[in-house]
Motif scaffolding. Sequence first.
Motif: not given
Length: 195
Positions: A67-73, A106-122
Amino acid sequence: GCVALGSKFNHAESGYGVLPGSEEYLPVGNGVGLVRGGELQLGAINAPGVSAPLSYQTDWTMLRTGDVLLLIKGACIDSPEGVGLVGEAEAGHIFNGSCYRIRLSGYDSGFLVAYCLTNFFLIQKRREIANTGVSYNDEDSISDYLVPNSSVRVQTYVGDKVRQAQRLRLRAKTLQSEAQAYFALPGMDAVRIGE
């Protein structure tokens, strides 16, 4: 080359966490571990600082490996600290309402976490809270975030590196506690220079 994140996760199994009141918090070890937004740190999840009553633990609220946890608040919503990959150590814990759980299909959770650390996502996270005065991302915002539509091979390669870092971090913490226990001397309550 991007797609909406909402097209890559299971909406029925994703969502916000539970909201126990702070007066219901229990000391660690009593009840079930409660992962809060402050425990998310650059893709990792620190050990929960509090527990919640077992009544909050259900099949839906329990975290599973991957699972991926994303801070939303909260105040740090637009910083890279606000994402974490659930590993074996966190499986079975529950999560609170400042986090949004993403259960990918259908999407790799580790890949999503790495992407969430990028400036593009932020930048996307910052854009969603711009001019609102409220540090909060709703479910529609999360579904509309753009993520790379990379090949499975690329996702797996990057995701495996994230999972390897997770295992190394866990091993380092284990070694640290073992070393502290081994070198604990009777009557010593602090490390002294030269010892």
